[in-house]
Design an enzyme around this catalytic site. Structure first.
Site, PDB file in Angstrom:
ATOM      1  N   HIS A  50       0.857  -1.186   0.000  1.00  0.00           N
ATOM      2  CA  HIS A  50       0.000   0.000   0.000  1.00  0.00           C
ATOM      3  C   HIS A  50       0.891   1.234   0.000  1.00  0.00           C
ATOM      4  O   HIS A  50       1.944   1.246   0.627  1.00  0.00           O
ATOM      5  CB  HIS A  50      -0.894   0.018   1.254  1.00  0.00           C
ATOM      6  CG  HIS A  50      -2.056   0.938   1.124  1.00  0.00           C
ATOM      7  ND1 HIS A  50      -1.959   2.287   1.340  1.00  0.00           N
ATOM      8  CD2 HIS A  50      -3.332   0.708   0.754  1.00  0.00           C
ATOM      9  CE1 HIS A  50      -3.141   2.845   1.127  1.00  0.00           C
ATOM     10  NE2 HIS A  50      -3.989   1.914   0.776  1.00  0.00           N
ATOM     11  N   ASP A  90      -7.898  -5.122   0.036  1.00  0.00           N
ATOM     12  CA  ASP A  90      -8.393  -6.001  -1.034  1.00  0.00           C
ATOM     13  C   ASP A  90      -8.005  -7.451  -0.836  1.00  0.00           C
ATOM     14  O   ASP A  90      -8.522  -8.324  -1.552  1.00  0.00           O
ATOM     15  CB  ASP A  90      -7.849  -5.512  -2.389  1.00  0.00           C
ATOM     16  CG  ASP A  90      -8.450  -4.180  -2.754  1.00  0.00           C
ATOM     17  OD1 ASP A  90      -7.696  -3.206  -2.931  1.00  0.00           O
ATOM     18  OD2 ASP A  90      -9.687  -4.087  -2.809  1.00  0.00           O
TER      19      ASP A  90
HETATM   20  C1  SDX Z   1      -6.302   0.098  -2.875  1.00  0.00           C
HETATM   21  O1  SDX Z   1      -4.399   4.637  -2.116  1.00  0.00           O
HETATM   22  C2  SDX Z   1      -5.396   4.023  -1.424  1.00  0.00           C
HETATM   23  O2  SDX Z   1      -5.801   4.457  -0.376  1.00  0.00           O
HETATM   24  C3  SDX Z   1      -6.010   2.825  -2.158  1.00  0.00           C
HETATM   25  C4  SDX Z   1      -6.994   2.003  -1.346  1.00  0.00           C
HETATM   26  C5  SDX Z   1      -8.273   2.773  -1.067  1.00  0.00           C
HETATM   27  O3  SDX Z   1      -8.974   2.422  -0.127  1.00  0.00           O
HETATM   28  O4  SDX Z   1      -8.603   3.679  -1.899  1.00  0.00           O
HETATM   29  O5  SDX Z   1      -6.410   1.601  -0.125  1.00  0.00           O
HETATM   30  C6  SDX Z   1      -7.431   0.737  -2.124  1.00  0.00           C
HETATM   31  O6  SDX Z   1      -6.113   0.435  -4.006  1.00  0.00           O
HETATM   32  C7  SDX Z   1      -5.394  -0.884  -2.170  1.00  0.00           C
HETATM   33  C8  SDX Z   1      -4.221  -1.381  -3.078  1.00  0.00           C
HETATM   34  C9  SDX Z   1      -4.721  -2.509  -3.985  1.00  0.00           C
HETATM   35  N1  SDX Z   1      -3.683  -2.885  -4.956  1.00  0.00           N
HETATM   36  C10 SDX Z   1      -3.036  -4.053  -4.896  1.00  0.00           C
HETATM   37  O7  SDX Z   1      -3.166  -4.867  -3.982  1.00  0.00           O
HETATM   38  C11 SDX Z   1      -2.122  -4.329  -6.084  1.00  0.00           C
HETATM   39  C12 SDX Z   1      -0.780  -4.888  -5.585  1.00  0.00           C
HETATM   40  N2  SDX Z   1      -0.088  -3.841  -4.845  1.00  0.00           N
HETATM   41  C13 SDX Z   1       0.786  -2.999  -5.587  1.00  0.00           C
HETATM   42  O8  SDX Z   1       0.762  -2.922  -6.946  1.00  0.00           O
HETATM   43  C14 SDX Z   1       1.363  -1.825  -4.811  1.00  0.00           C
HETATM   44  O9  SDX Z   1       1.717  -2.274  -3.572  1.00  0.00           O
HETATM   45  C15 SDX Z   1       0.494  -0.600  -4.695  1.00  0.00           C
HETATM   46  C16 SDX Z   1       0.025  -0.138  -6.007  1.00  0.00           C
HETATM   47  C17 SDX Z   1      -0.659  -0.860  -3.820  1.00  0.00           C
HETATM   48  C18 SDX Z   1       1.353   0.491  -4.050  1.00  0.00           C
HETATM   49  O10 SDX Z   1       2.361   0.778  -4.922  1.00  0.00           O
HETATM   50  P1  SDX Z   1       3.510   1.893  -4.594  1.00  0.00           P
HETATM   51  O11 SDX Z   1       3.236   2.579  -3.321  1.00  0.00           O
HETATM   52  O12 SDX Z   1       3.707   2.699  -5.833  1.00  0.00           O
HETATM   53  O13 SDX Z   1       4.734   0.997  -4.309  1.00  0.00           O
HETATM   54  P2  SDX Z   1       5.731   0.500  -5.441  1.00  0.00           P
HETATM   55  O14 SDX Z   1       4.962  -0.061  -6.592  1.00  0.00           O
HETATM   56  O15 SDX Z   1       6.732   1.568  -5.692  1.00  0.00           O
HETATM   57  O16 SDX Z   1       6.448  -0.727  -4.681  1.00  0.00           O
HETATM   58  C19 SDX Z   1       7.556  -0.512  -3.816  1.00  0.00           C
HETATM   59  C20 SDX Z   1       8.369  -1.809  -3.917  1.00  0.00           C
HETATM   60  C21 SDX Z   1       8.730  -2.157  -5.362  1.00  0.00           C
HETATM   61  O17 SDX Z   1       9.899  -2.944  -5.312  1.00  0.00           O
HETATM   62  P3  SDX Z   1      11.348  -2.195  -5.562  1.00  0.00           P
HETATM   63  O18 SDX Z   1      11.239  -1.481  -6.903  1.00  0.00           O
HETATM   64  O19 SDX Z   1      11.510  -1.232  -4.403  1.00  0.00           O
HETATM   65  O20 SDX Z   1      12.354  -3.322  -5.581  1.00  0.00           O
HETATM   66  O21 SDX Z   1       7.571  -2.903  -3.448  1.00  0.00           O
HETATM   67  C22 SDX Z   1       7.314  -3.804  -4.528  1.00  0.00           C
HETATM   68  C23 SDX Z   1       7.605  -3.056  -5.803  1.00  0.00           C
HETATM   69  O22 SDX Z   1       8.010  -3.950  -6.833  1.00  0.00           O
HETATM   70  N3  SDX Z   1       5.906  -4.198  -4.426  1.00  0.00           N
HETATM   71  C24 SDX Z   1       5.461  -5.422  -4.605  1.00  0.00           C
HETATM   72  C25 SDX Z   1       4.077  -5.343  -4.366  1.00  0.00           C
HETATM   73  N4  SDX Z   1       3.737  -4.094  -4.054  1.00  0.00           N
HETATM   74  C26 SDX Z   1       4.879  -3.372  -4.091  1.00  0.00           C
HETATM   75  N5  SDX Z   1       6.088  -6.577  -4.948  1.00  0.00           N
HETATM   76  C27 SDX Z   1       5.300  -7.671  -5.043  1.00  0.00           C
HETATM   77  N6  SDX Z   1       3.969  -7.684  -4.822  1.00  0.00           N
HETATM   78  C28 SDX Z   1       3.319  -6.539  -4.480  1.00  0.00           C
HETATM   79  N7  SDX Z   1       2.003  -6.546  -4.250  1.00  0.00           N
END
Ligand code: SDX
Length: 429
Positions: free
Chosen positions: A308, A366
């Site tokens: 998140h 989620d």
């Molecule tokens: C919601 O914003 C809100 O408030 C949203 C929400 C709401 O109520 O409105 O809470 C609802 O949207 C919840 C999120 C649902 N999405 C997912 O579950 C999809 C999977 N999660 C991700 O794609 C990700 O974690 C996000 C999109 C939720 C957050 O992304 P960020 O903050 O941009 O973080 P990032 O993509 O920069 O990740 C940081 C690191 C990266 O690795 P490095 O480049 O540092 O090596 O963490 C890794 C990412 O690759 N990473 C993951 C991951 N999430 C982040 N690796 C594997 N699996 C994951 N789920």
């Protein structure tokens, strides 16, 4: 709010500018950089707005490190325990919990707006029968602005309030109709003698040949899901609604833009993606393979429902929903227990893995919500539609707040240009 300042110095020119600090009641303060370009000639650069406050808001407070979520100051755990979804709607819209009389009045206003214009129901027939219900939601909600001209003067607070009531009241009918259309069953009209959630479930599952009475445990579980998803400060879809409506666009069209944003798998589409992921994993013995894929930079696979932007310790909503899974799966005779077992095992393995620990990746709202929705019979392609239904009040409360904020004007971010310098067309003499 107390005012103090920070000094920003341009080392190249030696020029300095004092920028006021804007304090809220809780959480980080902000540096007001509105004069930065005029005084120092710089924009700020913050792709995806990771550290940018786009507005002041009194609606929802999140502390990502402590895993705290408050709606108008009330902890989400307490609202989940004591409130109905409509009571939370009232709280988000008006800032205070309703008195019993205010609740009764609000409930009857919402009930009076649950039907949709018959012309709008003909709108569905333009979609392919197998259209994703979210595609239908985007189209039909946007079309509401073609039917309710009597409440689209956004400068009139009364019009804004009527639009808010209409959107909250009609979303369940539009959502259920989008499902009925996708399975070729006749639409079911709302009933004024049923509660908000019961009414929705009946519109989803009743057929002309068979009445439908929702299981009280299912109603309670869905009510909780709606409360937990109602608002979440300036997330992607809420920011979309604010930006779209900052131009003066009507709330129906702006909420349609929010629905489009919520549909993405990185946002509200994740609940559907989590179930698909858990079904793909099938056997907990396969978990290690999926964890490996999630950690592989060259593999686009991500652990859906994990991570998140703000929560770096735990998503308080996921904690509540996980407990609800335990309670509900015990009560309902459902074949979804193995899915829950896989989810619990996957969470356990991920939270013991350095990759997830270092990146502070925890289950988000989620991760478990889909298991609840599946257990109460909601079809997979309707999961994000449920999120849409729940979040409508958050979008519209944030819209109403923005419309009353004299600091707000049309949103228009700038850019750092990285393209060609000026050059002439080859045919230019
Ligand atoms: C919601 O914003 C809100 O408030 C949203 C929400 C709401 O109520 O409105 O809470 C609802 O949207 C919840 C999120 C649902 N999405 C997912 O579950 C999809 C999977 N999660 C991700 O794609 C990700 O974690 C996000 C999109 C939720 C957050 O992304 P960020 O903050 O941009 O973080 P990032 O993509 O920069 O990740 C940081 C690191 C990266 O690795 P490095 O480049 O540092 O090596 O963490 C890794 C990412 O690759 N990473 C993951 C991951 N999430 C982040 N690796 C594997 N699996 C994951 N789920």
């Amino acid at each position: 709010m107390a005012e103090d300042k920070v000094t920003i110095t341009d080392k190249k020119t030696g020029k300095t500018v004092e920028a006021p600090v804007v304090h809220g009641t809780m959480g980080p303060a902000g540096i007001d950089i509105r004069n930065l370009q005029k005084e120092l000639g710089y924009f700020t650069y913050d792709p995806a707005f990771m550290a940018t406050a786009s507005c002041k808001s009194a609606i929802t407070y999140i502390d990502g490190d402590a895993g705290i979520l408050l709606y108008r100051g009330y902890p989400i755990e307490q609202l989940a325990k004591h409130s109905s979804y409509l009571e939370v709607c009232y709280l988000l819209l008006y800032g205070e919990l309703p008195t019993p009389k205010e609740m009764e009045e609000f409930q009857s206003i919402i009930i009076d707006h649950t039907m949709v214009h018959e012309g709008l129901r003909r709108f569905y027939s333009g979609f392919r029968h197998d259209a994703h219900p979210m595609a239908i939601m985007v189209g039909v909600v946007g079309a509401l602005s073609a039917f309710y001209h009597d409440s689209t003067d956004i400068t009139d607070p009364r019009h804004r309030e009527i639009s808010a009531h209409r959107l909250i009241a009609k979303m369940p009918s539009i959502a259920a109709d989008s499902y009925k259309y996708s399975i070729g069953q006749p639409f079911v009209y709302p009933r004024n003698d049923l509660g908000f959630v019961e009414n929705f479930m009946r519109m989803m599952f009743a057929v002309p040949t068979n009445e439908f009475k929702a299981h009280p445990k299912s109603v309670k579980a869905l009510e909780l899901i709606l409360i937990l998803h109602a608002d979440h400060e300036q997330n992607a879809s809420t920011s979309t609604v604010r930006l779209a409506s900052s131009s003066g666009a009507n709330p129906f069209a702006s909420v349609a833009a929010g629905i489009a944003s919520l549909w993405g798998p990185a946002h509200g589409g994740a609940n559907e993606a989590v179930i698909r992921m858990l079904e793909e994993i099938k056997d907990p013995k396969e978990i290690a393979k999926f964890i490996k894929r999630a950690k592989d930079k060259h593999d686009p696979f991500r652990l859906m429902g994990f991570g998140h932007r703000i929560y770096k310790s735990h998503d308080p909503r996921a904690v509540i929903i996980r407990q609800m899974c335990y309670d509900l799966l015990k009560e309902l005779d459902t074949e979804d227990a193995p899915l829950f077992e896989t989810a619990l095992e996957l969470e356990k393995v991920a939270l013991a893995d350095d990759y997830f620990i270092e990146r502070q990746l925890y289950p988000n709202v989620d991760y478990y919500s889909g298991i609840i929705l599946k257990a109460i019979g909601i079809p997979l392609n309707m999961f994000t539609v449920i999120f849409t239904m729940a979040r409508t009040v958050g979008w519209i409360a944030q819209w109403m707040e923005m419309m009353e904020d004299e600091e707000q004007r049309i949103g228009r971010p700038r850019q750092i240009y990285t393209g060609h310098p000026r050059r002439n067309h080859p045919s230019e003499k």
